[in-house]
Design an enzyme around this catalytic site. Structure first.
Site, mmCIF file in Angstrom:
data_model
loop_
_atom_site.group_PDB
_atom_site.id
_atom_site.type_symbol
_atom_site.label_atom_id
_atom_site.label_comp_id
_atom_site.label_asym_id
_atom_site.label_seq_id
_atom_site.Cartn_x
_atom_site.Cartn_y
_atom_site.Cartn_z
ATOM 1 C CB SER A 70 -2.293 2.338 5.553
ATOM 2 O OG SER A 70 -2.027 2.068 4.201
HETATM 3 N N1 SAH Z 1 2.211 1.574 3.143
HETATM 4 C C1 SAH Z 1 2.321 2.859 2.543
HETATM 5 C C2 SAH Z 1 1.098 3.073 1.687
HETATM 6 C C3 SAH Z 1 1.267 4.116 0.671
HETATM 7 S S1 SAH Z 1 -0.115 4.312 -0.405
HETATM 8 C C4 SAH Z 1 2.416 3.905 3.625
HETATM 9 O O1 SAH Z 1 2.009 3.585 4.736
HETATM 10 O O2 SAH Z 1 2.902 5.000 3.376
HETATM 11 C C5 SAH Z 1 0.292 3.224 -1.710
HETATM 12 C C6 SAH Z 1 1.591 3.454 -2.417
HETATM 13 O O3 SAH Z 1 1.617 2.565 -3.527
HETATM 14 C C7 SAH Z 1 1.774 4.844 -2.984
HETATM 15 O O4 SAH Z 1 2.973 5.377 -2.521
HETATM 16 C C8 SAH Z 1 1.790 4.635 -4.504
HETATM 17 O O5 SAH Z 1 2.637 5.516 -5.189
HETATM 18 C C9 SAH Z 1 2.294 3.212 -4.589
HETATM 19 N N2 SAH Z 1 1.970 2.500 -5.832
HETATM 20 C C10 SAH Z 1 0.854 2.593 -6.589
HETATM 21 N N3 SAH Z 1 0.925 1.786 -7.658
HETATM 22 C C11 SAH Z 1 2.135 1.151 -7.566
HETATM 23 C C12 SAH Z 1 2.798 0.180 -8.383
HETATM 24 N N4 SAH Z 1 2.239 -0.323 -9.490
HETATM 25 N N5 SAH Z 1 4.018 -0.245 -7.976
HETATM 26 C C13 SAH Z 1 4.603 0.248 -6.857
HETATM 27 N N6 SAH Z 1 4.027 1.156 -6.052
HETATM 28 C C14 SAH Z 1 2.803 1.603 -6.400
#
Ligand code: SAH
Length: 220
Positions: A70
């Protein structure tokens, strides 16, 4: 004389402090703990090597597997909205590269973080261990189901957008706890970041601002 690594680290530190001034203080980030942590956590350690020059820029950055880290402002703002402190236990949905996890871990007592993509989880676990974080527990799974064994949570932060607030997360939120989660609205074309508060068993919901997150995947 500075060695190459020290010179690089000094360069990243100055980029990071500029990020905090230009992207956070100039907007509405005022929480001292959040500003201190965003000034300290080495964001460039969390992006793939080929993206390192963009680590401190004012936008999300690809981290592989079609996912992104993000934008710095969003990480700071969600953390500030949670209002958590040294005694808090927090659940994070979507570990991704682990950056938001690290930011939370610097502020709270313990972070429980769930990721659905095995490769991303493995990389994040290795990275968080290398950086020395000891108050983070992670697991592979569908975050929409929460992590009932450690509930209730003082804060819940979801980094992927849902069509509705997963009932398990509401259940696992402590009384006087807060949750921030992006919600898909307006027929699927828009997302709002929403702040949920539980007080005396009652749930209230406040819309913060429009956002763009990756979708919350269903498990399986
Ligand atoms: N805060 C993280 C954001 C990553 S983007 C960062 O700064 O890197 C969102 C993440 O949520 C992704 O890695 C994706 O794989 C994960 N995600 C999506 N659906 C999900 C679910 N149902 N349960 C757990 N993780 C999930």
């Amino acid at each position: 004389m500075f060695g190459r690594n020290q010179r690089d680290e000094a360069g990243y530190l100055s980029q990071r402090l500029r990020m905090v001034d230009d992207q956070l203080r100039r907007r509405d980030i005022v929480d001292a703990a959040v500003l201190a942590v965003m000034s300290a956590v080495p964001r460039h350690e969390f992006v793939p090597p080929e993206m390192i020059d963009e680590a401190y820029e004012d936008h999300p950055v690809p981290i592989g597997c079609d996912q992104t880290i993000s934008q710095p402002y969003i990480v700071a703002s969600m953390t500030q909205e949670l209002g958590v402190g040294p005694e808090s236990e927090v659940l994070e949905i979507g570990t991704g590269c682990g950056y938001q996890t690290a930011v939370l871990a610097e502020i709270v007592k313990h972070v429980y973080s769930i990721e659905i993509i095995p490769e991303l989880l493995a990389e994040a676990e290795e990275r968080l261990k290398r950086l020395g974080y000891a108050n983070i527990s992670t697991r592979l799974g569908n975050g929409a189901l929460g992590w009932p064994e450690h509930a209730p949570y003082d804060g819940i932060l979801a980094a992927a957008a849902a069509y509705e607030i997963p009932p398990a997360l509401i259940e696992q939120l402590a009384d006087n706890g807060k949750m921030v989660i992006p919600l898909v609205t307006g027929g699927g074309y828009h997302q709002d970041l929403v702040l949920i508060t539980k007080s005396g068993g009652q749930i209230s919901q406040q819309t913060l601002y429009g956002v763009r997150f990756v979708p919350l995947r269903s498990g399986g």
